[in-house]
Design an enzyme around this catalytic site. Structure first.
Site: not given
Ligand code: IPE
Ligand code: IPE
Ligand code: MG
Length: 252
Positions: A40, A134, A23
């Site tokens: 990303h 792995l 995240d």
């Molecule tokens: C959780 O991250 C899912 C992934 C990393 C793929 P999110 O950024 O979507 O989670 P929330 O919405 O903050 O809980």
């Molecule tokens: C996690 O990073 C990746 C996915 C959920 C696909 P985020 O896109 O949630 O990044 P933040 O939380 O907005 O910084």
């Molecule tokens: Mg996020």
């Protein structure tokens, strides 16, 4: 049938199975005044490094949350770009994984993806199925609640009698049934929640949260997480005295 639960096994110094919520990509990009998708893209690079580091450290299973069943709620443009990135990663990374003897798997409701992505996933899983260094599992269109529901459906379709349903028979139908349960869970990006990731499988996992944003998470950050894990005492309901007595008996 063994009464010994899958998680109830002696811990080794290196976690056998690490589960990661990657995240913070969006915030990483925003801090640099870049579009979220740049975060990303950088996140894919970070994953490459963490896969390599896990293989070098003898971790046998790495499971990463790439796209949750709730992430479809994001702006259409971001969802489209994430799908393109997933497609490109499947096209470009699988050969290298195979060269490095890494088994590749995807868990989640694959029917949500394009035919092209589904085919690439199936081909990659087949190509790498005998690799043992792995196992990399990518959770995509995955939700922990979905996983439990699909397991119950499979059980019911098998015609199992209610009296035969127990934790073992249900767990056998879950997405990661053939793997040890995660020893260590890592969430980057500062949030301290599970966000519908592996709900059943994380029951006894050691949880580690870091403010580091996923694109910045490197081998040193992984080592810090593993160092934290090694300091934990995994008691599985027992007392500390019992755990230490069992450890000295083992070492004797
Ligand atoms: C959780 O991250 C899912 C992934 C990393 C793929 P999110 O950024 O979507 O989670 P929330 O919405 O903050 O809980
Ligand atoms: C996690 O990073 C990746 C996915 C959920 C696909 P985020 O896109 O949630 O990044 P933040 O939380 O907005 O910084
Ligand atoms: Mg996020």
């Amino acid at each position: 049938m063994s009464t010994r639960a899958k998680h109830d096994e002696p811990a080794t110094d290196v976690p056998r199975h690490i589960a990661v919520i990657m995240d913070g990509n969006g915030r990483w990009a925003r801090k640099r005044l870049m579009p979220r998708v740049a975060g990303h893209r950088k996140g894919v690079e970070a994953l490459r490094g963490v896969i390599r580091a896990c293989a070098e450290r003898g971790v046998s299973h790495l499971t990463v949350f790439a796209f949750s069943s709730e992430n479809w709620r994001r702006p259409q443009e971001e969802v489209t770009l994430l799908m393109e990135l997933f497609l490109r990663a499947l096209e470009n990374e699988v050969a290298r994984l195979h060269e490095n003897r890494i088994r590749f798997r995807v868990i989640g409701d694959l029917s949500g993806f394009s035919e092209r992505i589904q085919t690439l996933i199936r081909d990659a899983e087949t190509l790498t199925r005998d690799n043992t260094r792995l196992t990399l599992t990518v959770a995509a269109n995955y939700g922990g609640r979905w996983d439990i529901v699909q397991a119950v459906k499979k059980l019911m379709l098998s015609g199992v009698a209610p009296g035969a349903v127990n934790e073992t028979t249900l767990a056998e139908q879950l997405s990661l049934a053939d793997m040890p349960e995660p020893d260590l869970f890592i969430r980057t990006g500062g949030e301290q929640r599970i966000s519908n990731f592996l709900l059943w499988q994380l029951a006894y996992t050691e949880l580690y949260f870091t403010d580091t944003l996923w694109p910045d998470f490197d081998a040193a950050a992984l080592d810090a997480a593993i160092a934290s894990y090694r300091k934990r005492e995994r008691r599985f309901g027992r007392t500390s005295e019992q755990v230490r007595a069992a450890q000295s008996a083992e070492g004797a």
